[in-house]
Design an enzyme around this catalytic site. Sequence first.
Site, PDB file in Angstrom:
ATOM      1  N   HIS A 142      -8.686  17.743  -0.992  1.00  0.00           N
ATOM      2  CA  HIS A 142      -8.165  17.645   0.376  1.00  0.00           C
ATOM      3  C   HIS A 142      -7.564  18.956   0.849  1.00  0.00           C
ATOM      4  O   HIS A 142      -7.257  19.842   0.040  1.00  0.00           O
ATOM      5  CB  HIS A 142      -7.101  16.546   0.468  1.00  0.00           C
ATOM      6  CG  HIS A 142      -7.677  15.162   0.563  1.00  0.00           C
ATOM      7  ND1 HIS A 142      -8.066  14.456  -0.551  1.00  0.00           N
ATOM      8  CD2 HIS A 142      -7.943  14.367   1.628  1.00  0.00           C
ATOM      9  CE1 HIS A 142      -8.539  13.270  -0.174  1.00  0.00           C
ATOM     10  NE2 HIS A 142      -8.478  13.202   1.150  1.00  0.00           N
ATOM     11  N   LYS A 146      -1.809  17.949   3.096  1.00  0.00           N
ATOM     12  CA  LYS A 146      -1.691  16.528   2.756  1.00  0.00           C
ATOM     13  C   LYS A 146      -0.424  16.275   1.951  1.00  0.00           C
ATOM     14  O   LYS A 146      -0.130  17.008   1.007  1.00  0.00           O
ATOM     15  CB  LYS A 146      -2.931  16.085   1.965  1.00  0.00           C
ATOM     16  CG  LYS A 146      -2.960  14.610   1.660  1.00  0.00           C
ATOM     17  CD  LYS A 146      -4.350  14.160   1.243  1.00  0.00           C
ATOM     18  CE  LYS A 146      -4.369  12.683   0.852  1.00  0.00           C
ATOM     19  NZ  LYS A 146      -3.906  11.791   1.904  1.00  0.00           N
TER      20      LYS A 146
HETATM   21  N1  LIG Z   1      -7.519   5.995   6.534  1.00  0.00           N
HETATM   22  C1  LIG Z   1      -8.133   7.132   6.875  1.00  0.00           C
HETATM   23  O1  LIG Z   1      -9.352   7.159   7.134  1.00  0.00           O
HETATM   24  C2  LIG Z   1      -7.343   8.385   6.959  1.00  0.00           C
HETATM   25  C3  LIG Z   1      -6.027   8.355   6.626  1.00  0.00           C
HETATM   26  N2  LIG Z   1      -5.270   9.457   6.761  1.00  0.00           N
HETATM   27  C4  LIG Z   1      -3.854   9.284   6.508  1.00  0.00           C
HETATM   28  O2  LIG Z   1      -3.184   9.212   7.772  1.00  0.00           O
HETATM   29  C5  LIG Z   1      -1.883   9.760   7.662  1.00  0.00           C
HETATM   30  C6  LIG Z   1      -1.720  10.854   8.694  1.00  0.00           C
HETATM   31  O3  LIG Z   1      -2.557  11.941   8.388  1.00  0.00           O
HETATM   32  P1  LIG Z   1      -2.581  13.249   9.295  1.00  0.00           P
HETATM   33  O4  LIG Z   1      -2.915  12.904  10.688  1.00  0.00           O
HETATM   34  O5  LIG Z   1      -3.392  14.242   8.573  1.00  0.00           O
HETATM   35  O6  LIG Z   1      -1.043  13.688   9.202  1.00  0.00           O
HETATM   36  P2  LIG Z   1      -0.161  14.518  10.248  1.00  0.00           P
HETATM   37  O7  LIG Z   1       1.066  14.943   9.514  1.00  0.00           O
HETATM   38  O8  LIG Z   1      -1.003  15.541  10.920  1.00  0.00           O
HETATM   39  O9  LIG Z   1       0.232  13.425  11.350  1.00  0.00           O
HETATM   40  C7  LIG Z   1       1.251  12.468  11.220  1.00  0.00           C
HETATM   41  C8  LIG Z   1       1.968  12.423  12.550  1.00  0.00           C
HETATM   42  O10 LIG Z   1       2.875  11.318  12.566  1.00  0.00           O
HETATM   43  C9  LIG Z   1       4.077  11.775  13.179  1.00  0.00           C
HETATM   44  N3  LIG Z   1       5.188  10.889  12.877  1.00  0.00           N
HETATM   45  C10 LIG Z   1       6.100  10.962  11.864  1.00  0.00           C
HETATM   46  N4  LIG Z   1       6.974   9.948  11.964  1.00  0.00           N
HETATM   47  C11 LIG Z   1       6.603   9.227  13.052  1.00  0.00           C
HETATM   48  C12 LIG Z   1       7.105   8.050  13.664  1.00  0.00           C
HETATM   49  N5  LIG Z   1       8.188   7.400  13.192  1.00  0.00           N
HETATM   50  N6  LIG Z   1       6.481   7.565  14.780  1.00  0.00           N
HETATM   51  C13 LIG Z   1       5.402   8.188  15.295  1.00  0.00           C
HETATM   52  N7  LIG Z   1       4.878   9.322  14.745  1.00  0.00           N
HETATM   53  C14 LIG Z   1       5.471   9.812  13.634  1.00  0.00           C
HETATM   54  C15 LIG Z   1       4.223  13.174  12.618  1.00  0.00           C
HETATM   55  O11 LIG Z   1       5.178  13.925  13.333  1.00  0.00           O
HETATM   56  P3  LIG Z   1       5.932  15.156  12.567  1.00  0.00           P
HETATM   57  O12 LIG Z   1       4.838  16.091  12.146  1.00  0.00           O
HETATM   58  O13 LIG Z   1       6.842  15.689  13.623  1.00  0.00           O
HETATM   59  O14 LIG Z   1       6.635  14.537  11.402  1.00  0.00           O
HETATM   60  C16 LIG Z   1       2.801  13.691  12.813  1.00  0.00           C
HETATM   61  O15 LIG Z   1       2.574  14.158  14.120  1.00  0.00           O
HETATM   62  C17 LIG Z   1      -1.744  10.209   6.211  1.00  0.00           C
HETATM   63  O16 LIG Z   1      -1.142   9.178   5.460  1.00  0.00           O
HETATM   64  C18 LIG Z   1      -3.178  10.414   5.775  1.00  0.00           C
HETATM   65  O17 LIG Z   1      -3.353  10.308   4.407  1.00  0.00           O
HETATM   66  C19 LIG Z   1      -5.790  10.640   7.193  1.00  0.00           C
HETATM   67  C20 LIG Z   1      -7.111  10.746   7.490  1.00  0.00           C
HETATM   68  C21 LIG Z   1      -8.009   9.613   7.411  1.00  0.00           C
HETATM   69  O1  LIG Z   2      -4.710  12.909   4.440  1.00  0.00           O
HETATM   70  C1  LIG Z   2      -5.942  12.935   4.654  1.00  0.00           C
HETATM   71  O2  LIG Z   2      -6.497  13.891   5.205  1.00  0.00           O
HETATM   72  C2  LIG Z   2      -6.760  11.771   4.279  1.00  0.00           C
HETATM   73  N1  LIG Z   2      -6.137  10.712   3.850  1.00  0.00           N
HETATM   74  C3  LIG Z   2      -6.758   9.507   3.410  1.00  0.00           C
HETATM   75  C4  LIG Z   2      -6.527   9.337   1.929  1.00  0.00           C
HETATM   76  O3  LIG Z   2      -5.459   9.661   1.423  1.00  0.00           O
HETATM   77  O4  LIG Z   2      -7.425   8.814   1.263  1.00  0.00           O
HETATM   78  C5  LIG Z   2      -8.203   9.414   3.838  1.00  0.00           C
HETATM   79  C6  LIG Z   2      -8.949  10.705   3.738  1.00  0.00           C
HETATM   80  O5  LIG Z   2      -9.123  11.011   2.389  1.00  0.00           O
HETATM   81  C7  LIG Z   2      -8.214  11.816   4.482  1.00  0.00           C
END
Ligand SMILES: NC(=O)C1=CN([C@@H]2O[C@H](COP(=O)(O)OP(=O)(O)OC[C@H]3O[C@@H](n4cnc5c(N)ncnc54)[C@H](OP(=O)(O)O)[C@@H]3O)[C@@H](O)[C@H]2O)C=CC1
Ligand SMILES: O=C(O)C1=N[C@H](C(=O)O)C[C@H](O)C1
Length: 255
Positions: A142, A146
């Site tokens: 990744h 992350k």
């Molecule tokens: N299931 C899937 O297919 C996928 C899952 N993921 C997962 O999704 C999650 C997010 O990933 P990603 O977008 O890369 O992470 P990011 O850190 O880019 O985004 C998370 C966002 O959530 C915000 N945030 C934090 N606390 C709150 C709150 N209480 N209310 C609203 N927003 C909040 C953060 O703000 P701030 O930065 O200011 O803290 C940030 O903008 C991770 O757990 C990742 O593993 C990611 C990709 C695909």
């Molecule tokens: O944080 C990410 O980027 C992603 N998070 C998910 C995970 O933890 O499996 C899904 C994907 O791998 C991207």
Amino acid sequence: MTDEQEKTPAELVRVGVFGARGRMGIEVCKAVDAADDLELAASIDQGDNRSAVSGAHVVVDFTTPDVVMDNLQWCIEQGISAVVGTTGFTEQRLAQVRGWLADKPEVGVVIAPNFGIGAVLMMQFAARAARHFESVEIIEQHHPRKLDAPSGTATHTARQIAQARAEAGLGPSPDATKDEVPGARGADIDGVRVHAVRATGLVAHQEVLFGGTGETLTIRHDSYDRVSFMPGVLLAVRAVRNRPGLTVGLDALLD
Ligand SMILES: NC(=O)C1=CN([C@@H]2O[C@H](COP(=O)(O)OP(=O)(O)OC[C@H]3O[C@@H](n4cnc5c(N)ncnc54)[C@H](OP(=O)(O)O)[C@@H]3O)[C@@H](O)[C@H]2O)C=CC1
Ligand SMILES: O=C(O)C1=N[C@H](C(=O)O)C[C@H](O)C1
């Protein structure tokens, strides 16, 4: 017929996004905006008042493992269905969500460790292959921003493989290691070794490596761009209100 007559606002699914300024949230907002049958009702990030999504039919959450449970409990209490991609869902957390949903039988929640269609298939293929091989290890790769390791996808894959191995009567993968620098053999998830790589330039990638006598099988999936997750997210957004209770993974929606 005008555009307005073709789609009245009442027919649109109103979607709120939690984590809207994050890497995934930005893509979700764009995908919802671009969909004819969906309307972006509110975009919420850290520090915003989440009651702005009160009028939404569905909330999509891509935040962090430490805030997602509070968000989800709040949505369920408000009677809003939710699609959750945020990682960190243990069996204990899933049980807690089921408990909240018991008081709101009309609400649907879809929690998926990975919304990439190819990733869902990779997990299914790995679960299918698991019973046929003596050895298995998972290597996930990744981007370095992350927060969690190993990934939710790798953890989910390991649990499915472990279950398939147990059902087939397979013991642990053979491993003679006696002298180990801590961490060299990766994390142990239900008896399956998982190695987490973090490097600039990567998005989300996973290999499942199976070993048998005189052969190996590698099942690999790569997300090169976060748009790869959007078809799965929109599929879940459209389906979740017709699936009361908790759905874990996209498998049932794809079938
Ligand atoms: N299931 C899937 O297919 C996928 C899952 N993921 C997962 O999704 C999650 C997010 O990933 P990603 O977008 O890369 O992470 P990011 O850190 O880019 O985004 C998370 C966002 O959530 C915000 N945030 C934090 N606390 C709150 C709150 N209480 N209310 C609203 N927003 C909040 C953060 O703000 P701030 O930065 O200011 O803290 C940030 O903008 C991770 O757990 C990742 O593993 C990611 C990709 C695909
Ligand atoms: O944080 C990410 O980027 C992603 N998070 C998910 C995970 O933890 O499996 C899904 C994907 O791998 C991207």
